[in-house]
Scaffold this motif. Structure first.
Motif, PDB file in Angstrom:
ATOM      1  N   ILE A   1       7.612  10.595  35.325  1.00 56.05           N
ATOM      2  CA  ILE A   1       8.359   9.395  34.945  1.00 56.05           C
ATOM      3  C   ILE A   1       7.773   8.784  33.670  1.00 56.05           C
ATOM      4  O   ILE A   1       8.503   8.311  32.787  1.00 56.05           O
ATOM      5  CB  ILE A   1       8.352   8.369  36.087  1.00 56.05           C
ATOM      6  CG1 ILE A   1       9.158   8.903  37.287  1.00 56.05           C
ATOM      7  CG2 ILE A   1       8.925   7.026  35.627  1.00 56.05           C
ATOM      8  CD1 ILE A   1      10.626   9.146  36.999  1.00 56.05           C
TER       9      ILE A   1
ATOM     10  N   GLY B   1       9.108  10.314  30.632  1.00 55.87           N
ATOM     11  CA  GLY B   1      10.440   9.806  30.301  1.00 55.87           C
ATOM     12  C   GLY B   1      10.378   8.446  29.638  1.00 55.87           C
ATOM     13  O   GLY B   1      11.148   8.153  28.716  1.00 55.87           O
ATOM     14  N   GLN B   2       9.456   7.604  30.096  1.00 56.33           N
ATOM     15  CA  GLN B   2       9.328   6.271  29.513  1.00 56.33           C
ATOM     16  C   GLN B   2       8.806   6.335  28.086  1.00 56.33           C
ATOM     17  O   GLN B   2       9.210   5.555  27.227  1.00 56.33           O
ATOM     18  CB  GLN B   2       8.410   5.419  30.384  1.00 56.33           C
ATOM     19  CG  GLN B   2       9.013   5.088  31.742  1.00 56.33           C
ATOM     20  CD  GLN B   2       8.027   4.426  32.681  1.00 56.33           C
ATOM     21  OE1 GLN B   2       6.841   4.788  32.702  1.00 56.33           O
ATOM     22  NE2 GLN B   2       8.480   3.462  33.449  1.00 56.33           N
TER      23      GLN B   2
ATOM     24  N   GLY C   1       9.185   9.023  26.056  1.00 59.97           N
ATOM     25  CA  GLY C   1      10.272   9.612  25.292  1.00 59.97           C
ATOM     26  C   GLY C   1       9.781  10.433  24.112  1.00 59.97           C
ATOM     27  O   GLY C   1       8.608  10.793  24.021  1.00 59.97           O
TER      28      GLY C   1
ATOM     29  N   LEU D   1      15.374  12.171  36.524  1.00 58.67           N
ATOM     30  CA  LEU D   1      15.305  10.727  36.292  1.00 58.67           C
ATOM     31  C   LEU D   1      14.576  10.415  34.986  1.00 58.67           C
ATOM     32  O   LEU D   1      14.995   9.543  34.211  1.00 58.67           O
ATOM     33  CB  LEU D   1      14.590  10.045  37.459  1.00 58.67           C
ATOM     34  CG  LEU D   1      15.337  10.040  38.791  1.00 58.67           C
ATOM     35  CD1 LEU D   1      14.428   9.541  39.910  1.00 58.67           C
ATOM     36  CD2 LEU D   1      16.598   9.184  38.712  1.00 58.67           C
ATOM     37  N   ALA D   2      13.502  11.127  34.729  1.00 59.08           N
ATOM     38  CA  ALA D   2      12.734  10.905  33.504  1.00 59.08           C
ATOM     39  C   ALA D   2      13.545  11.265  32.266  1.00 59.08           C
ATOM     40  O   ALA D   2      13.465  10.578  31.236  1.00 59.08           O
ATOM     41  CB  ALA D   2      11.443  11.723  33.550  1.00 59.08           C
TER      42      ALA D   2
ATOM     43  N   LEU E   1      15.741   8.426  31.452  1.00 52.20           N
ATOM     44  CA  LEU E   1      15.003   7.361  30.769  1.00 52.20           C
ATOM     45  C   LEU E   1      14.727   7.722  29.311  1.00 52.20           C
ATOM     46  O   LEU E   1      14.870   6.892  28.410  1.00 52.20           O
ATOM     47  CB  LEU E   1      13.672   7.101  31.495  1.00 52.20           C
ATOM     48  CG  LEU E   1      13.766   6.521  32.905  1.00 52.20           C
ATOM     49  CD1 LEU E   1      12.385   6.501  33.561  1.00 52.20           C
ATOM     50  CD2 LEU E   1      14.350   5.112  32.869  1.00 52.20           C
TER      51      LEU E   1
ATOM     52  N   ARG F   1      17.952   7.451  26.924  1.00 55.51           N
ATOM     53  CA  ARG F   1      18.791   6.247  26.898  1.00 55.51           C
ATOM     54  C   ARG F   1      19.154   5.836  25.487  1.00 55.51           C
ATOM     55  O   ARG F   1      20.249   5.334  25.244  1.00 55.51           O
ATOM     56  CB  ARG F   1      18.076   5.083  27.595  1.00 55.51           C
ATOM     57  CG  ARG F   1      18.096   5.134  29.107  1.00 55.51           C
ATOM     58  CD  ARG F   1      17.316   3.997  29.691  1.00 55.51           C
ATOM     59  NE  ARG F   1      15.910   4.064  29.284  1.00 55.51           N
ATOM     60  CZ  ARG F   1      15.010   3.134  29.538  1.00 55.51           C
ATOM     61  NH1 ARG F   1      15.364   2.049  30.202  1.00 55.51           N
ATOM     62  NH2 ARG F   1      13.749   3.267  29.152  1.00 55.51           N
TER      63      ARG F   1
ATOM     64  N   ALA G   1      20.662  10.060  36.285  1.00 52.39           N
ATOM     65  CA  ALA G   1      20.303  10.502  34.938  1.00 52.39           C
ATOM     66  C   ALA G   1      21.541  10.544  34.038  1.00 52.39           C
ATOM     67  O   ALA G   1      21.501  10.112  32.877  1.00 52.39           O
ATOM     68  CB  ALA G   1      19.644  11.879  34.994  1.00 52.39           C
TER      69      ALA G   1
ATOM     70  N   LEU H   1      22.315   7.010  33.101  1.00 52.90           N
ATOM     71  CA  LEU H   1      21.339   6.450  32.172  1.00 52.90           C
ATOM     72  C   LEU H   1      21.588   6.903  30.735  1.00 52.90           C
ATOM     73  O   LEU H   1      21.431   6.120  29.792  1.00 52.90           O
ATOM     74  CB  LEU H   1      19.918   6.822  32.596  1.00 52.90           C
ATOM     75  CG  LEU H   1      19.344   6.056  33.787  1.00 52.90           C
ATOM     76  CD1 LEU H   1      18.075   6.732  34.301  1.00 52.90           C
ATOM     77  CD2 LEU H   1      19.056   4.612  33.401  1.00 52.90           C
TER      78      LEU H   1
END
Length: 206
Positions: A17, A20-21, A23, A48-49, A52, A55, A88, A91
Motif C-alpha cells: 500500500i 501505491g501512496q 506512486g 488497491l495500491a 492509489l 489516481r 482500483a 480510484l
C-alpha cells in the motif's frame, strides 16, 4: 525491496500500500507485476495500491492499466479479490468499467462484493450509474449495501443525486437505518446546498 521480499504478511501488505501512496513510474511497474501474483493477498493489496498510485496519473497510462485491471476483474472468481479490483478501477477513474460494475451491483452476488462495486461506481462519478444506485438503495434490506449506495450517490454529487437522497429521507423519515444511510450520503456530497436538509434533520430530533 520490502514490498517484494518481507516475510511478514502484515508488513508486506503495508509495504505494498505504501508503494501505491508513494506512486511514480517505478512503483507502478512493480505493482503491475504484483497484480498477476498467484498469492491472493499480494494480488488484493497490489490492486488497491495501483488504484492509489494512478489516481493522478496521465490518462493514457491510467487507461492501459484500467484495461488490464478490468480483464482481471472479469476473470477472478474470489469475491474479496474482485472487490479490490473494483475499487482500483474506481480510484483510477476507468469509466469503461461502469457496465461491469453495474452488472455485479444489480446481480445476486454476495452483498460485500455488490457494496464494493457500488463504492467503485461512486468513485467513477459516472451519472449513468445513478438510476441503478437509487434502485438498489430503495430496494435492498442490507444495511451495508444501502450505506454503500447512499455514499456512492453522495460522492457523485450530481444535483440529481442530492434530489434522490432528499426524497429518500422524506419517504423513510422515522426509519433510522435508512435515514442514517441517506444522511451519510448527503454528508459526502461536498455541496453546501445540503446544509439546510441536514439542519432540518437535526431540528426534527429535538
Amino acid at each position: 525491496n520490502a514490498a517484494q521480499a518481507s516475510p511478514d504478511r502484515a508488513e508486506r501488505n503495508f509495504a505494498i500500500i505504501a508503494l501505491g501512496q508513494v506512486g511514480g513510474a517505478s512503483a507502478i511497474n512493480v505493482l503491475e507485476s504484483m497484480v498477476s501474483s498467484d498469492d491472493a493477498y499480494t494480488k488484493t493489496y497490489a490492486a488497491l495500491a495501483l488504484g492509489l498510485a494512478l489516481r493522478h496519473a496521465e490518462r493514457q497510462q491510467s487507461a492501459a492499466v484500467g484495461a488490464m485491471l478490468l480483464n482481471q476483474f472479469r476473470a477472478i472468481r474470489v469475491d474479496r479479490i474482485r472487490g479490490a479490483f473494483a475499487l482500483a478501477l474506481g480510484l483510477i477513474g476507468y469509466s469503461q468499467a461502469t457496465p461491469e460494475l453495474s452488472a455485479v451491483l444489480s446481480s445476486h452476488a454476495p452483498t460485500a462484493l455488490r457494496s464494493t462495486c457500488a463504492q467503485a461506481l461512486g468513485l467513477l462519478r459516472d451519472v449513468a450509474a445513478i438510476p441503478l444506485l437509487e434502485r438498489v438503495l430503495n430496494e435492498t434490506n442490507e444495511p451495508g449495501l444501502r450505506n454503500a449506495c447512499a455514499a456512492a450517490l453522495g460522492v457523485i454529487g450530481d444535483p440529481e443525486t442530492i434530489e434522490i437522497l432528499n426524497r429518500t429521507m422524506e419517504e423513510h423519515r422515522g426509519n433510522v437505518v435508512i435515514s442514517g444511510s441517506t444522511l451519510r450520503g448527503l454528508g459526502l456530497v461536498g455541496d453546501r446546498s445540503v446544509v439546510a436538509v441536514l439542519g432540518e434533520a437535526l431540528r426534527s430530533k429535538d
